[in-house]
Design a protein around this motif. Sequence first.
Motif, PDB file in Angstrom:
ATOM      1  N   ASN A  43       0.818  -1.219   0.000  1.00 42.43           N
ATOM      2  CA  ASN A  43       0.000   0.000   0.000  1.00 42.43           C
ATOM      3  C   ASN A  43       0.853   1.271   0.000  1.00 42.43           C
ATOM      4  OD1 ASN A  43      -2.398  -1.549   0.136  1.00 42.43           O
ATOM      5  ND2 ASN A  43      -2.170  -1.724   2.354  1.00 42.43           N
ATOM      6  N   HIS A  44       1.741   1.379  -0.985  1.00 42.20           N
ATOM      7  CA  HIS A  44       2.615   2.549  -1.053  1.00 42.20           C
ATOM      8  C   HIS A  44       1.819   3.847  -1.109  1.00 42.20           C
ATOM      9  CE1 HIS A  44       4.795  -0.783  -3.240  1.00 42.20           C
ATOM     10  NE2 HIS A  44       5.655  -0.518  -2.283  1.00 42.20           N
ATOM     11  N   MET A  45       0.857   3.921  -2.063  1.00 43.61           N
ATOM     12  CA  MET A  45       0.102   5.157  -2.252  1.00 43.61           C
ATOM     13  C   MET A  45      -0.711   5.506  -1.023  1.00 43.61           C
ATOM     14  SD  MET A  45      -1.153   5.240  -6.227  1.00 43.61           S
ATOM     15  CE  MET A  45      -1.935   3.630  -6.226  1.00 43.61           C
ATOM     16  N   GLN A  46      -1.316   4.500  -0.394  1.00 36.97           N
ATOM     17  CA  GLN A  46      -2.125   4.766   0.795  1.00 36.97           C
ATOM     18  C   GLN A  46      -1.258   5.294   1.932  1.00 36.97           C
ATOM     19  OE1 GLN A  46      -4.408   1.432   2.149  1.00 36.97           O
ATOM     20  NE2 GLN A  46      -5.429   2.572   3.750  1.00 36.97           N
ATOM     21  N   TRP A  47      -0.077   4.733   2.105  1.00 40.12           N
ATOM     22  CA  TRP A  47       0.798   5.190   3.173  1.00 40.12           C
ATOM     23  C   TRP A  47       1.221   6.637   2.945  1.00 40.12           C
ATOM     24  CZ3 TRP A  47       5.661   7.232   3.731  1.00 40.12           C
ATOM     25  CH2 TRP A  47       6.205   7.221   5.023  1.00 40.12           C
ATOM     26  N   VAL A  48       1.601   6.960   1.703  1.00 42.14           N
ATOM     27  CA  VAL A  48       2.003   8.332   1.395  1.00 42.14           C
ATOM     28  C   VAL A  48       0.817   9.280   1.505  1.00 42.14           C
ATOM     29  CG1 VAL A  48       2.912   9.861  -0.381  1.00 42.14           C
ATOM     30  CG2 VAL A  48       3.904   7.583  -0.076  1.00 42.14           C
ATOM     31  N   GLY A  49      -0.343   8.863   0.954  1.00 39.55           N
ATOM     32  CA  GLY A  49      -1.518   9.724   0.965  1.00 39.55           C
ATOM     33  C   GLY A  49      -1.995  10.059   2.357  1.00 39.55           C
ATOM     34  N   ASN A  50      -1.825   9.131   3.290  1.00 42.92           N
ATOM     35  CA  ASN A  50      -2.259   9.357   4.670  1.00 42.92           C
ATOM     36  C   ASN A  50      -1.105   9.737   5.593  1.00 42.92           C
ATOM     37  OD1 ASN A  50      -4.887   8.644   3.919  1.00 42.92           O
ATOM     38  ND2 ASN A  50      -4.538   6.473   4.360  1.00 42.92           N
ATOM     39  N   GLY A  51       0.085   9.918   5.032  1.00 42.84           N
ATOM     40  CA  GLY A  51       1.262  10.203   5.854  1.00 42.84           C
ATOM     41  C   GLY A  51       1.229  11.586   6.489  1.00 42.84           C
ATOM     42  N   GLN A  52       1.900  11.721   7.611  1.00 44.39           N
ATOM     43  CA  GLN A  52       1.968  12.990   8.342  1.00 44.39           C
ATOM     44  C   GLN A  52       3.155  13.818   7.835  1.00 44.39           C
ATOM     45  OE1 GLN A  52      -0.516  13.836  10.472  1.00 44.39           O
ATOM     46  NE2 GLN A  52      -1.405  11.871   9.848  1.00 44.39           N
ATOM     47  N   VAL A  53       3.052  14.263   6.612  1.00 41.61           N
ATOM     48  CA  VAL A  53       4.082  15.103   6.004  1.00 41.61           C
ATOM     49  C   VAL A  53       3.404  16.312   5.389  1.00 41.61           C
ATOM     50  CG1 VAL A  53       5.693  13.213   5.546  1.00 41.61           C
ATOM     51  CG2 VAL A  53       3.935  13.764   3.861  1.00 41.61           C
ATOM     52  N   SER A  54       4.210  17.288   4.977  1.00 43.40           N
ATOM     53  CA  SER A  54       3.641  18.496   4.383  1.00 43.40           C
ATOM     54  C   SER A  54       2.969  18.166   3.050  1.00 43.40           C
ATOM     55  CB  SER A  54       4.724  19.549   4.176  1.00 43.40           C
ATOM     56  OG  SER A  54       5.598  19.163   3.125  1.00 43.40           O
ATOM     57  N   ARG A  55       2.152  19.096   2.594  1.00 41.32           N
ATOM     58  CA  ARG A  55       1.417  18.885   1.341  1.00 41.32           C
ATOM     59  C   ARG A  55       2.378  18.698   0.170  1.00 41.32           C
ATOM     60  NH1 ARG A  55      -3.361  22.937  -0.920  1.00 41.32           N
ATOM     61  NH2 ARG A  55      -3.915  21.709  -2.768  1.00 41.32           N
ATOM     62  N   LEU A  56       3.438  19.493   0.131  1.00 42.56           N
ATOM     63  CA  LEU A  56       4.390  19.372  -0.973  1.00 42.56           C
ATOM     64  C   LEU A  56       5.139  18.045  -0.898  1.00 42.56           C
ATOM     65  CD1 LEU A  56       6.556  21.949  -2.663  1.00 42.56           C
ATOM     66  CD2 LEU A  56       7.735  20.000  -1.653  1.00 42.56           C
ATOM     67  N   GLN A  57       5.566  17.653   0.309  1.00 45.74           N
ATOM     68  CA  GLN A  57       6.270  16.383   0.435  1.00 45.74           C
ATOM     69  C   GLN A  57       5.376  15.225   0.020  1.00 45.74           C
ATOM     70  OE1 GLN A  57       8.264  15.755   4.188  1.00 45.74           O
ATOM     71  NE2 GLN A  57       8.970  17.877   4.291  1.00 45.74           N
ATOM     72  N   LYS A  58       4.105  15.305   0.378  1.00 45.02           N
ATOM     73  CA  LYS A  58       3.174  14.243  -0.011  1.00 45.02           C
ATOM     74  C   LYS A  58       3.050  14.168  -1.524  1.00 45.02           C
ATOM     75  CE  LYS A  58      -0.352  13.767   2.581  1.00 45.02           C
ATOM     76  NZ  LYS A  58      -1.667  13.927   3.274  1.00 45.02           N
ATOM     77  N   ALA A  59       2.935  15.329  -2.183  1.00 49.24           N
ATOM     78  CA  ALA A  59       2.815  15.350  -3.642  1.00 49.24           C
ATOM     79  C   ALA A  59       4.070  14.789  -4.299  1.00 49.24           C
ATOM     80  CB  ALA A  59       2.550  16.775  -4.123  1.00 49.24           C
ATOM     81  N   VAL A  60       5.232  15.166  -3.781  1.00 53.99           N
ATOM     82  CA  VAL A  60       6.493  14.688  -4.358  1.00 53.99           C
ATOM     83  C   VAL A  60       6.653  13.183  -4.143  1.00 53.99           C
ATOM     84  CG1 VAL A  60       9.000  14.821  -4.176  1.00 53.99           C
ATOM     85  CG2 VAL A  60       7.642  16.918  -4.185  1.00 53.99           C
ATOM     86  N   LEU A  61       6.318  12.701  -2.956  1.00 58.21           N
ATOM     87  CA  LEU A  61       6.440  11.261  -2.685  1.00 58.21           C
ATOM     88  C   LEU A  61       5.487  10.458  -3.557  1.00 58.21           C
ATOM     89  CD1 LEU A  61       6.812  11.290   1.209  1.00 58.21           C
ATOM     90  CD2 LEU A  61       8.560  10.641  -0.464  1.00 58.21           C
ATOM     91  N   LEU A  62       4.273  10.967  -3.768  1.00 60.54           N
ATOM     92  CA  LEU A  62       3.349  10.290  -4.675  1.00 60.54           C
ATOM     93  C   LEU A  62       3.915  10.276  -6.092  1.00 60.54           C
ATOM     94  CD1 LEU A  62      -0.127  11.606  -3.439  1.00 60.54           C
ATOM     95  CD2 LEU A  62       0.671   9.243  -3.393  1.00 60.54           C
ATOM     96  N   CYS A  63       4.532  11.382  -6.486  1.00 63.46           N
ATOM     97  CA  CYS A  63       5.171  11.445  -7.799  1.00 63.46           C
ATOM     98  C   CYS A  63       6.267  10.387  -7.919  1.00 63.46           C
ATOM     99  CB  CYS A  63       5.735  12.849  -8.019  1.00 63.46           C
ATOM    100  SG  CYS A  63       6.462  13.135  -9.641  1.00 63.46           S
ATOM    101  N   ILE A  64       7.041  10.213  -6.858  1.00 57.79           N
ATOM    102  CA  ILE A  64       8.118   9.220  -6.863  1.00 57.79           C
ATOM    103  C   ILE A  64       7.546   7.801  -6.936  1.00 57.79           C
ATOM    104  CG2 ILE A  64       9.988   8.231  -5.475  1.00 57.79           C
ATOM    105  CD1 ILE A  64      10.480  11.054  -4.371  1.00 57.79           C
ATOM    106  N   VAL A  65       6.529   7.525  -6.132  1.00 59.59           N
ATOM    107  CA  VAL A  65       5.923   6.184  -6.116  1.00 59.59           C
ATOM    108  C   VAL A  65       5.337   5.845  -7.480  1.00 59.59           C
ATOM    109  CG1 VAL A  65       4.026   4.811  -5.164  1.00 59.59           C
ATOM    110  CG2 VAL A  65       5.487   6.148  -3.639  1.00 59.59           C
ATOM    111  N   MET A  66       4.624   6.811  -8.088  1.00 61.62           N
ATOM    112  CA  MET A  66       4.021   6.555  -9.399  1.00 61.62           C
ATOM    113  C   MET A  66       5.094   6.342 -10.459  1.00 61.62           C
ATOM    114  SD  MET A  66       0.700   6.632  -8.991  1.00 61.62           S
ATOM    115  CE  MET A  66      -0.067   7.165 -10.502  1.00 61.62           C
ATOM    116  N   ALA A  67       6.183   7.108 -10.367  1.00 60.21           N
ATOM    117  CA  ALA A  67       7.291   6.912 -11.309  1.00 60.21           C
ATOM    118  C   ALA A  67       7.922   5.539 -11.116  1.00 60.21           C
ATOM    119  CB  ALA A  67       8.330   8.017 -11.128  1.00 60.21           C
ATOM    120  N   ALA A  68       8.039   5.095  -9.856  1.00 67.71           N
ATOM    121  CA  ALA A  68       8.597   3.760  -9.587  1.00 67.71           C
ATOM    122  C   ALA A  68       7.701   2.673 -10.174  1.00 67.71           C
ATOM    123  CB  ALA A  68       8.760   3.566  -8.076  1.00 67.71           C
TER     124      ALA A  68
END
Length: 279
Positions: A196-221
């Motif tokens: 559940n990579h996307m779910q973990w990032v989407g619900n993670g306690q990080v800033s809005r920009l960090q969440k967007a960037v991490l989702l970008c990284i996961v989708m690229a992976a």
Amino acid sequence: MVSWEKVCSPKEEGGLGIKDSLSWNIAAIRKLVWWIYYSPDRLWVKWVYQIYLKGADWQEYHPSGDVSWGWKSICRVKNRLVSGYQNGQWVLDSKGYTVGSGYELVRQKFQAVQWNQWVWNGWCLPRHQFIGWLIARENLQLKVKLCQLGIAADDDCLLCSNASETHVHLFQECTYGRRVFSEINNRCNMSIPMSNHMQWVGNGQVSRLQKAVLLCIVMAAYYHIWMQRNKARVEGCILRPELTINQIRREVQARITARLLPEKDKRDLDWLRSVKLYL
């Protein structure tokens, strides 16, 4: 394959948000029916009453065989969407009948999904989003499915050959994918779980920009793991995980550079610099 009804459903329901042309056409024709009922002063409606209805009750009217195809189409749609009326009034829109509200009534509905906002994150490249959408729907043409169809001789994973090639295995259990995400965790100083990579990032306690960037990284992976799987099938070889990680970093870095505004929070910029995604 994804059925056309699901493709044409809104993104909130797991589709691509494409309009179903047949349903939209029915809703648009129903607008003409609405005019005949409620806009008798329109010139076209007066012409219809004069040429076709000729004093007949529109509710009970049935076209004869010698009328035009277009008029027959209007008459066929006449009794569609009646569930949207109560006491002769269109209840789905306070302004009266609209093509948009009629389309919502006639199209097929599906249950809402949680992952749509993660897949369609605006920071991701469109090709990454599309592959992520197929993964979320579990609609990639993996070897398990191809074997069932008699196209593939076996269902072994093309990247590791240790298990059947399913969505769960390829993106959560495969040794190649695990090495890719392990390196992502190391470089981003994160602990994204293998499930559940996307779910973990989407619900993670990080800033809005960090969440967007991490989702970008996961989708690229996801995208590059899938590309390496296809490369293994067509060419019989794959890139080392380190090279795949470099490809992911370059694409994400280019996307961030194109979208990032200079007034972003300093802590976010420092984090991006620390993971070498922003210069």
